[in-house]
Design a protein around this motif. Structure first.
Motif, PDB file in Angstrom:
ATOM      1  N   PHE A 152       0.804  -1.221   0.000  1.00  0.00           N
ATOM      2  CA  PHE A 152       0.000   0.000   0.000  1.00  0.00           C
ATOM      3  C   PHE A 152       0.843   1.279   0.000  1.00  0.00           C
ATOM      4  N   LYS A 153       2.171   1.168   0.122  1.00  0.00           N
ATOM      5  CA  LYS A 153       2.985   2.382   0.180  1.00  0.00           C
ATOM      6  C   LYS A 153       4.292   2.273  -0.602  1.00  0.00           C
ATOM      7  N   ILE A 154       4.986   1.153  -0.506  1.00  0.00           N
ATOM      8  CA  ILE A 154       6.362   1.087  -0.981  1.00  0.00           C
ATOM      9  C   ILE A 154       6.493   0.571  -2.401  1.00  0.00           C
ATOM     10  N   MET A 155       5.824  -0.528  -2.697  1.00  0.00           N
ATOM     11  CA  MET A 155       6.055  -1.210  -3.967  1.00  0.00           C
ATOM     12  C   MET A 155       5.393  -0.523  -5.157  1.00  0.00           C
ATOM     13  N   LYS A 156       6.075  -0.578  -6.291  1.00  0.00           N
ATOM     14  CA  LYS A 156       5.557  -0.074  -7.566  1.00  0.00           C
ATOM     15  C   LYS A 156       4.791  -1.218  -8.227  1.00  0.00           C
ATOM     16  N   ILE A 204       5.515  -5.754 -16.523  1.00  0.00           N
ATOM     17  CA  ILE A 204       6.918  -6.148 -16.542  1.00  0.00           C
ATOM     18  C   ILE A 204       7.784  -5.266 -15.635  1.00  0.00           C
ATOM     19  N   GLU A 205       7.386  -4.001 -15.422  1.00  0.00           N
ATOM     20  CA  GLU A 205       8.185  -3.072 -14.623  1.00  0.00           C
ATOM     21  C   GLU A 205       7.784  -3.075 -13.142  1.00  0.00           C
ATOM     22  N   ARG A 206       6.864  -3.936 -12.755  1.00  0.00           N
ATOM     23  CA  ARG A 206       6.398  -3.943 -11.363  1.00  0.00           C
ATOM     24  C   ARG A 206       7.499  -4.395 -10.410  1.00  0.00           C
ATOM     25  N   ASP A 207       7.437  -3.916  -9.181  1.00  0.00           N
ATOM     26  CA  ASP A 207       8.263  -4.489  -8.131  1.00  0.00           C
ATOM     27  C   ASP A 207       7.749  -5.893  -7.827  1.00  0.00           C
ATOM     28  N   THR A 221      12.355  -3.335  -8.192  1.00  0.00           N
ATOM     29  CA  THR A 221      13.010  -3.858  -6.996  1.00  0.00           C
ATOM     30  C   THR A 221      12.379  -5.192  -6.627  1.00  0.00           C
ATOM     31  N   THR A 222      13.211  -6.147  -6.244  1.00  0.00           N
ATOM     32  CA  THR A 222      12.725  -7.443  -5.787  1.00  0.00           C
ATOM     33  C   THR A 222      12.788  -7.495  -4.265  1.00  0.00           C
ATOM     34  N   PHE A 223      11.637  -7.696  -3.643  1.00  0.00           N
ATOM     35  CA  PHE A 223      11.554  -7.839  -2.193  1.00  0.00           C
ATOM     36  C   PHE A 223      11.386  -9.311  -1.840  1.00  0.00           C
ATOM     37  N   GLU A 224      12.072  -9.719  -0.804  1.00  0.00           N
ATOM     38  CA  GLU A 224      12.033 -11.091  -0.320  1.00  0.00           C
ATOM     39  C   GLU A 224      11.553 -11.051   1.127  1.00  0.00           C
ATOM     40  N   LEU A 225      10.565 -11.857   1.474  1.00  0.00           N
ATOM     41  CA  LEU A 225      10.100 -11.912   2.864  1.00  0.00           C
ATOM     42  C   LEU A 225      10.333 -13.312   3.404  1.00  0.00           C
ATOM     43  N   MET A 226      11.188 -13.395   4.413  1.00  0.00           N
ATOM     44  CA  MET A 226      11.572 -14.675   5.006  1.00  0.00           C
ATOM     45  C   MET A 226      11.272 -14.693   6.497  1.00  0.00           C
ATOM     46  N   SER A 265       9.266   3.552   7.041  1.00  0.00           N
ATOM     47  CA  SER A 265      10.493   4.339   6.845  1.00  0.00           C
ATOM     48  C   SER A 265      11.673   3.434   6.513  1.00  0.00           C
ATOM     49  N   ALA A 266      11.748   2.296   7.206  1.00  0.00           N
ATOM     50  CA  ALA A 266      12.855   1.372   6.985  1.00  0.00           C
ATOM     51  C   ALA A 266      12.810   0.780   5.577  1.00  0.00           C
ATOM     52  N   LEU A 267      11.619   0.442   5.103  1.00  0.00           N
ATOM     53  CA  LEU A 267      11.495  -0.148   3.776  1.00  0.00           C
ATOM     54  C   LEU A 267      11.766   0.865   2.670  1.00  0.00           C
ATOM     55  N   ILE A 268      11.370   2.114   2.896  1.00  0.00           N
ATOM     56  CA  ILE A 268      11.701   3.170   1.933  1.00  0.00           C
ATOM     57  C   ILE A 268      13.214   3.313   1.817  1.00  0.00           C
ATOM     58  N   ARG A 269      13.880   3.356   2.961  1.00  0.00           N
ATOM     59  CA  ARG A 269      15.340   3.480   2.982  1.00  0.00           C
ATOM     60  C   ARG A 269      15.998   2.271   2.326  1.00  0.00           C
ATOM     61  N   ALA A 270      15.479   1.070   2.633  1.00  0.00           N
ATOM     62  CA  ALA A 270      16.057  -0.149   2.067  1.00  0.00           C
ATOM     63  C   ALA A 270      15.945  -0.158   0.552  1.00  0.00           C
TER      64      ALA A 270
END
Length: 273
Positions: free
Chosen positions: A46-50, A59-62, A141-146, A219-224
């Motif tokens: 809802f805030k960070i990912m494109k 194709i350009e999505r995060d 950007t590729t996000f990984e959640l572990m 804030s942390a995810l924006i910075r990351a």
């Protein structure tokens, strides 16, 4: 408080209620990890990912890889709330022939970027996707959640080593550090602390935050995401297993247990039914 942060908190609270009702309806599902991860997922979707829910294959999505695929109830809830599919579909969770299987299936569920379930494999896939984006000159950007219990898998550390040495760009690995795994506390199993120092030794940039505090995690995810343009970033999100429901919090017994009628009612009351 920032109005957008307040709105995200309200979405997270509604997601928690939905997760509980979905798992109660199916009488199966991983509630503890879904409740610990949901603030991370809401901040991302809802805030960070494109992204574009109307065009999930853009194709350009995060990208997001839910490496701890057993926590799919939280994942499906975030996707539904974001508009990838009708929320009514959540009632079919874990049923035969449902598009919402116990573990995410990219061939069945809109918005799922990779089919996961076997712990330890997701980061390797995320690295490959991130590198493919660079090769094809795509700006995602590729996000990984572990899960933190998942970090006991050897393949995770091979992937961390590779990405650090190669300085893979546009890659953010988020660790849902709720300190509880299937049948024990991490401190009574394989304690990897100091975790941050280990990641830094593997040449990852590290951002540490409170994972169930919306302003902090956002804030942390924006910075990351910003810092990942120079190389891999690890986000250590300190969370609470079963966050939001007092009798589930920090208890491994709620790793993969569905609430009964009475427990569901108590949980919904706590979340402000």
């Amino acid at each position: 408080m920032d109005e957008q942060i307040w709105e995200l908190e309200q979405i997270s609270n509604e997601c928690r209620k939905t997760i509980l009702k979905m798992i109660h309806h199916a009488q199966n599902g991983h509630v503890g990890g879904s409740l610990s991860e949901i603030d991370i997922l809401v901040a991302l979707y809802f805030k960070i990912m494109k992204i574009d829910p109307e065009n999930p294959g853009w194709i350009e999505r995060d990208r997001l890889i839910l490496s701890k695929g057993h926590s799919s109830p939280g994942y499906y809830t975030a996707l539904a709330k974001r508009g990838y599919f009708d929320e009514a579909l959540l009632d079919s969770f874990d049923q035969i022939d449902s598009r919402l299987q116990a573990h995410p299936d990219m061939n069945k569920c809109p918005g799922v970027d990779y089919s996961t379930g076997s712990l330890g494999q997701g980061l390797s896939v995320g690295i490959g996707i991130a590198e493919a984006g660079i090769i094809k000159n795509l700006s995602f950007t590729t996000f990984e959640l572990m899960g933190d219990g998942e970090t006991q898998e050897g393949q995770i550390w091979e992937a961390l080593m590779y990405a650090g040495v190669k300085q893979v760009k546009n890659l953010v690995a988020v660790f849902d550090c709720n300190k509880v795994q299937l049948s024990t506390l991490l401190s009574d199993s394989i304690d990897l602390s100091p975790f941050s120092d280990k990641l830094k030794a593997f040449r990852w940039r590290v951002v540490e935050t409170e994972g169930n505090h919306m302003e902090d995690i956002s804030s942390a995810l924006i910075r990351a995401k910003e810092e990942s343009s120079s190389g891999p970033v690890a986000g250590i999100a300190n969370t609470v297993k079963g966050c939001g429901v007092s009798f589930m919090e920090n208890k491994y017994q709620w790793h993969g247990k569905a609430p009964n009628d009475e427990q569901l009612e108590l949980a919904l009351q706590e979340l402000g039914r």
